[in-house]
Design a protein around this motif. Structure first.
Motif, PDB file in Angstrom:
ATOM      1  N   THR A 103       0.819  -1.225   0.000  1.00 52.45           N
ATOM      2  CA  THR A 103       0.000   0.000   0.000  1.00 52.45           C
ATOM      3  C   THR A 103       0.846   1.266   0.000  1.00 52.45           C
ATOM      4  O   THR A 103       0.370   2.331  -0.384  1.00 52.45           O
ATOM      5  CB  THR A 103      -0.944   0.021   1.209  1.00 52.45           C
ATOM      6  N   ILE A 104       2.115   1.164   0.384  1.00 51.86           N
ATOM      7  CA  ILE A 104       2.966   2.353   0.434  1.00 51.86           C
ATOM      8  C   ILE A 104       3.167   2.956  -0.953  1.00 51.86           C
ATOM      9  O   ILE A 104       3.361   4.162  -1.101  1.00 51.86           O
ATOM     10  CB  ILE A 104       4.330   2.022   1.096  1.00 51.86           C
ATOM     11  N   TRP A 105       3.105   2.109  -2.009  1.00 51.25           N
ATOM     12  CA  TRP A 105       3.230   2.652  -3.363  1.00 51.25           C
ATOM     13  C   TRP A 105       2.143   3.691  -3.617  1.00 51.25           C
ATOM     14  O   TRP A 105       2.411   4.803  -4.041  1.00 51.25           O
ATOM     15  CB  TRP A 105       3.114   1.538  -4.411  1.00 51.25           C
ATOM     16  N   ARG A 106       0.884   3.293  -3.352  1.00 55.98           N
ATOM     17  CA  ARG A 106      -0.249   4.174  -3.626  1.00 55.98           C
ATOM     18  C   ARG A 106      -0.202   5.408  -2.732  1.00 55.98           C
ATOM     19  O   ARG A 106      -0.525   6.511  -3.173  1.00 55.98           O
ATOM     20  CB  ARG A 106      -1.556   3.391  -3.407  1.00 55.98           C
ATOM     21  N   GLU A 107       0.230   5.233  -1.480  1.00 57.74           N
ATOM     22  CA  GLU A 107       0.306   6.374  -0.558  1.00 57.74           C
ATOM     23  C   GLU A 107       1.324   7.408  -1.042  1.00 57.74           C
ATOM     24  O   GLU A 107       1.065   8.609  -1.015  1.00 57.74           O
ATOM     25  CB  GLU A 107       0.675   5.881   0.840  1.00 57.74           C
ATOM     26  N   LEU A 108       2.481   6.935  -1.489  1.00 61.13           N
ATOM     27  CA  LEU A 108       3.500   7.858  -1.983  1.00 61.13           C
ATOM     28  C   LEU A 108       3.019   8.590  -3.236  1.00 61.13           C
ATOM     29  O   LEU A 108       3.206   9.801  -3.379  1.00 61.13           O
ATOM     30  CB  LEU A 108       4.797   7.100  -2.289  1.00 61.13           C
ATOM     31  N   ILE A 109       2.395   7.857  -4.138  1.00 65.55           N
ATOM     32  CA  ILE A 109       1.887   8.459  -5.375  1.00 65.55           C
ATOM     33  C   ILE A 109       0.803   9.486  -5.064  1.00 65.55           C
ATOM     34  O   ILE A 109       0.796  10.597  -5.618  1.00 65.55           O
ATOM     35  CB  ILE A 109       1.350   7.356  -6.318  1.00 65.55           C
ATOM     36  N   LYS A 110      -0.086   9.148  -4.151  1.00 66.32           N
ATOM     37  CA  LYS A 110      -1.201  10.028  -3.805  1.00 66.32           C
ATOM     38  C   LYS A 110      -0.721  11.380  -3.290  1.00 66.32           C
ATOM     39  O   LYS A 110      -1.296  12.430  -3.619  1.00 66.32           O
ATOM     40  CB  LYS A 110      -2.074   9.343  -2.748  1.00 66.32           C
ATOM     41  N   TYR A 111       0.313  11.373  -2.492  1.00 68.30           N
ATOM     42  CA  TYR A 111       0.773  12.615  -1.860  1.00 68.30           C
ATOM     43  C   TYR A 111       1.993  13.225  -2.564  1.00 68.30           C
ATOM     44  O   TYR A 111       2.634  14.135  -2.031  1.00 68.30           O
ATOM     45  CB  TYR A 111       1.093  12.360  -0.390  1.00 68.30           C
ATOM     46  N   GLY A 112       2.297  12.735  -3.759  1.00 74.63           N
ATOM     47  CA  GLY A 112       3.398  13.310  -4.520  1.00 74.63           C
ATOM     48  C   GLY A 112       4.757  13.067  -3.895  1.00 74.63           C
ATOM     49  O   GLY A 112       5.699  13.839  -4.122  1.00 74.63           O
ATOM     50  N   GLU A 113       4.883  12.005  -3.125  1.00 73.11           N
ATOM     51  CA  GLU A 113       6.154  11.680  -2.469  1.00 73.11           C
ATOM     52  C   GLU A 113       6.897  10.623  -3.282  1.00 73.11           C
ATOM     53  O   GLU A 113       6.378  10.069  -4.249  1.00 73.11           O
ATOM     54  CB  GLU A 113       5.908  11.164  -1.048  1.00 73.11           C
ATOM     55  N   ASN A 114       8.096  10.317  -2.871  1.00 74.15           N
ATOM     56  CA  ASN A 114       8.867   9.253  -3.513  1.00 74.15           C
ATOM     57  C   ASN A 114       9.882   8.700  -2.526  1.00 74.15           C
ATOM     58  O   ASN A 114      10.005   9.173  -1.398  1.00 74.15           O
ATOM     59  CB  ASN A 114       9.552   9.752  -4.791  1.00 74.15           C
ATOM     60  N   PHE A 115      10.609   7.667  -2.948  1.00 76.37           N
ATOM     61  CA  PHE A 115      11.585   7.039  -2.063  1.00 76.37           C
ATOM     62  C   PHE A 115      12.712   8.005  -1.709  1.00 76.37           C
ATOM     63  O   PHE A 115      13.239   7.977  -0.597  1.00 76.37           O
ATOM     64  CB  PHE A 115      12.165   5.779  -2.714  1.00 76.37           C
ATOM     65  N   GLU A 116      13.089   8.856  -2.644  1.00 72.05           N
ATOM     66  CA  GLU A 116      14.173   9.801  -2.384  1.00 72.05           C
ATOM     67  C   GLU A 116      13.829  10.718  -1.217  1.00 72.05           C
ATOM     68  O   GLU A 116      14.675  11.007  -0.364  1.00 72.05           O
ATOM     69  CB  GLU A 116      14.459  10.625  -3.639  1.00 72.05           C
ATOM     70  N   LYS A 117      12.584  11.158  -1.148  1.00 74.87           N
ATOM     71  CA  LYS A 117      12.177  12.021  -0.038  1.00 74.87           C
ATOM     72  C   LYS A 117      12.166  11.246   1.278  1.00 74.87           C
ATOM     73  O   LYS A 117      12.531  11.787   2.327  1.00 74.87           O
ATOM     74  CB  LYS A 117      10.802  12.622  -0.325  1.00 74.87           C
ATOM     75  N   LEU A 118      11.759   9.971   1.223  1.00 75.84           N
ATOM     76  CA  LEU A 118      11.779   9.162   2.450  1.00 75.84           C
ATOM     77  C   LEU A 118      13.205   8.997   2.973  1.00 75.84           C
ATOM     78  O   LEU A 118      13.426   8.894   4.179  1.00 75.84           O
ATOM     79  CB  LEU A 118      11.171   7.783   2.187  1.00 75.84           C
ATOM     80  N   ASN A 119      14.170   8.966   2.061  1.00 74.26           N
ATOM     81  CA  ASN A 119      15.572   8.807   2.470  1.00 74.26           C
ATOM     82  C   ASN A 119      16.093   9.993   3.262  1.00 74.26           C
ATOM     83  O   ASN A 119      17.077   9.874   3.983  1.00 74.26           O
ATOM     84  CB  ASN A 119      16.455   8.597   1.240  1.00 74.26           C
ATOM     85  N   LEU A 120      15.450  11.144   3.118  1.00 72.87           N
ATOM     86  CA  LEU A 120      15.929  12.356   3.780  1.00 72.87           C
ATOM     87  C   LEU A 120      15.304  12.563   5.149  1.00 72.87           C
ATOM     88  O   LEU A 120      15.678  13.498   5.866  1.00 72.87           O
ATOM     89  CB  LEU A 120      15.639  13.576   2.895  1.00 72.87           C
ATOM     90  N   ILE A 121      14.355  11.719   5.504  1.00 73.69           N
ATOM     91  CA  ILE A 121      13.687  11.873   6.802  1.00 73.69           C
ATOM     92  C   ILE A 121      14.622  11.432   7.925  1.00 73.69           C
ATOM     93  O   ILE A 121      15.266  10.404   7.830  1.00 73.69           O
ATOM     94  CB  ILE A 121      12.386  11.031   6.849  1.00 73.69           C
TER      95      ILE A 121
END
Length: 698
Positions: free
Chosen positions: A680-698
């Motif tokens: 489900t994380i795929w759809r959540e990231l797409i929905k909010y305009g996020e991506n894996f690169e942004k998660l890496n910066l958290i």
């Protein structure tokens, strides 16, 4: 006022200047202006540093009392170039090209005093100076190619003008550092310092002034261009041998070096700039830059805020065999004493002999001195008495028994350990059962090494629930201490590497049933960048250890893998392999099961495997087992040979585009929902305009 003392500071000293101190400090020794890069230890050429240098050179040139300029770095090196996490296609002004042009065009002699690292943009800065003097330990490098980029600052134009196409391309295409003595032999260095670099730089500059030496811009040099025929032959030879699909940078670098012969300097620099911008936007460079960034970030300690790590001076290793001895060698190589515990005195003698042989061979090859060999051998003690482990700050179970046997062994060992000693296992599963009988389970954790354990750079640091943060910090520090990269992960069966790899193997299982032959799958994945295809690898490990339906069927039929001579492939005495017999078996399996063969493109094969691994990684993220996508990428690149120029499975999926990747997963999910049904994380990231690169910066 004379400031020789300032210049003569040891190159390794790190200045205690605060962030408010100037990026470049300017002092004078008589008529010599000394411009010191003052952001140790790396002296990165940030916009602030470039602006300060640009202005300082201009002020020194305009000062009638200044006859020459010395550039020198504070701390451990001259300059390591740009900040690695802030690379951009074009730097904000003043850019490196503008800074180098300012230095090169200075009407007064500019001398670069080099020590330590002279890398990337730091090399461009050094080459822009008119003269160079270097300490014996200085290292010059243009490592841009390792992240898929063409150097900037005119490096591809200056180097061949000074030393010719062949030597320049060796430096530019390898990315490897060149020692100061070699750089002098090539003609890049004018003098080697025998004393402190600051003192000798001043003496060297005074000699230049006394001899009336004028500025000598590198772009005006033509030593390396004299034999045009030989120059073009070197370019052609490197073009033949440097063909690769992994990155466009090598081909672009060769083109730039060729341009140095064909074009005026300014036009060549423009060609270099365009090439760098093209590389910057390429998928290969994005993946390689991500890989470098990921390795730096993944090594951070997670979940141990405020922890106090104990330095591990002695490690206890329980067990025998390649894993245990490999870890012992890694520890000994980095100055950690080893207490090796075994249950057989005869086996321990053999283990010690194997380690002694490793160090004896290294000494014979000149990799170690005799003294270093003797020190490492003396730092190893072996015995069968458990109480010897009480000397260790960390004890690691590397035994090969069942889970129950290892749990009993850990509980027995714990009786002899001080309470602050950390207890760890190399296992990647059954953490709850292994800790169940411990009196102090809070000091127990996992350190999952990969074979060969002395050579593989990454270790999965498994954090069980309730682990003491000090134990976690101690284990993390130990892994760093022995030269490896610890990636933190919550303790669960399989951790990262095996969970993700097994998802890829499950996809292979389905592809085989869909009609893809083992040899074709392997060829496609080797072409994708893996050194070994998945069917070859499973054969090497033994099909009886695999969970896939096809592998289990073949194993039950006696085709257990390479060791038995038959697996996915039949192996002859010369090591040649043939998958014809397996294809006959698979065809019959499909017929009996009523499974139709499906026409598959090569892209269908590698996308199914890559996305199976990325989806397994997404599930680890979703469950909280893994903190960042880059943790998955680093483990898969370093432990499972995922091609670095692809950046790991999570980066590969991101480069496809998360929406496109999720659509492909949905299209595949009917064939095997357990593999390809999107987390489900795929759809959540797409929905909010996020991506894996942004998660890496958290």
């Amino acid at each position: 006022m004379s400031d020789v003392k300032e210049l003569a500071r040891d190159a390794g000293e790190v200045l205690n200047e605060g962030a408010s101190a100037p990026a470049v400090t300017v002092t004078h020794d008589g008529d010599i202006a000394v411009l010191r890069l003052s952001r140790p230890p790396m002296n990165f050429l940030t916009q602030e540093m470039r602006r300060a240098l640009f202005d300082a050179v201009g002020e020194a040139e305009a000062d009638p009392n200044v006859k020459a300029i010395v550039l020198i770095g504070s701390g451990a090196g001259f300059s390591s170039g740009f900040e690695p996490d802030n690379l951009v296609a074009q730097e904000p002004e003043p850019g490196l090209n503008a800074l180098c042009a300012r230095i090169s065009s200075c009407s007064k002699p500019v001398v670069a005093a080099l020590h330590g690292a002279v890398f990337e943009a730091g090399l461009a800065l050094a080459l822009a100076a008119h003269y160079r003097i270097a300490g014996q330990g200085a290292r010059l490098a243009a490592p841009d190619v390792t992240v898929g980029l063409v150097p900037t600052g005119g490096v591809t134009q200056v180097l061949p003008r000074m030393i010719g196409a062949g030597a320049a391309l060796e430096i530019l295409l390898s990315g490897h550092p060149v020692s100061a003595p070699k750089a002098q032999a090539l003609g890049l260095i004018d003098a080697l310092a025998r004393k402190r670099i600051g003192v000798e730089a001043l003496e060297f500059t005074r000699t230049l002034l006394a001899e009336g030496k004028a500025p000598r811009p590198a772009q005006d040099r033509s030593d390396g261009l004299r034999d045009g025929v030989a120059y073009l032959k070197e370019v052609a030879d490197h073009r033949k041998t440097s063909t690769t699909k992994r990155s466009i940078a090598p081909a672009q670098i060769i083109d730039c070096v060729e341009a140095a012969l064909m074009l005026p300097y300014e036009a060549g620099v423009n060609r270099e700039t365009v090439a760098r911008e093209d590389c910057f936007e390429s998928e290969g460079s994005k993946a390689l830059r991500h890989a470098a960034f990921a390795e730096r970030r993944a090594a951070r300690l997670i979940g141990a805020k405020g922890a106090k790590a104990r330095k591990v001076e002695t490690v206890g290793i329980v067990g025998s065999g390649d894993y245990a001895l490999g870890i012992a060698i890694a520890a000994l190589d980095h100055g950690v004493k080893v207490q090796l515990l075994g249950n057989s005195a005869d086996q321990l003698v053999l283990d010690q002999q194997r380690i002694n042989a490793v160090y004896t061979r290294a000494a014979q090859r000149g990799q170690l001195t005799a003294e270093q060999r003797d020190e490492r051998i003396a730092a190893l003690e072996a015995g069968t008495q458990i109480d010897r482990l009480a000397k260790a700050e960390l004890v690691l179970d590397a035994s090969r028994g069942s889970v129950e046997a290892r749990a009993r062994l850990l509980a027995r060992i714990e009786e002899f350990l001080p309470e602050e000693t950390v207890l760890a296992t190399i296992s990647d599963r059954a953490f709850g059962r292994l800790a169940q009988d411990l009196a102090h389970p809070e000091r127990f954790l996992g350190l999952h090494f990969f074979a060969p354990s002395q050579a593989m750079r990454v270790v999965e640091l498994a954090r069980p629930e309730g682990v003491d943060v000090n134990a976690l910090a101690t284990a993390h520090g130990f892994v760093r201490q022995i030269g490896k990269l610890p990636v933190s992960v919550r303790a669960r069966d399989g951790l990262i590497a095996n969970v993700v790899q097994e998802a890829g193997w499950a996809a292979v299982d389905v592809l085989l049933l869909m009609g893809a032959r083992p040899a074709r799958i392997d060829a496609v994945m080797r072409d994708y960048g893996f050194p070994t295809g998945p069917c070859e690898l499973m054969d090497a490990l033994g099909l009886e250890h695999m969970s896939g339906a096809v592998a289990q069927f073949l194993s039950s039929a006696g085709r257990k893998g390479k060791a038995s001579g038959h697996g996915f492939y039949d192996y002859d005495a010369e090591g040649q392999r043939d998958d014809s017999e397996t294809e006959v078996i698979l065809t019959e399996l499909r017929r009996e099961g009523g499974v139709p063969e499906i026409a598959l493109e090569d892209s269908d094969i590698f996308e199914r495997i890559v996305l199976a691994e990325a989806n397994a990684g997404a599930r680890l993220l979703q469950s909280g087992t893994v903190e960042h996508p880059l943790d998955i990428d680093v483990v898969m690149m370093l432990a499972k040979a995922y091609p670095r120029f692809r950046g790991g499975p999570m980066k590969s999926a991101e480069l496809m585009g998360l929406l496109a990747a999720e659509k492909r997963l949905r299209a595949y999910s009917d064939q095997a929902p357990d593999i390809w049904e999107p987390a489900t994380i795929w759809r959540e990231l797409i929905k909010y305009g996020e991506n894996f690169e942004k998660l890496n910066l958290i």
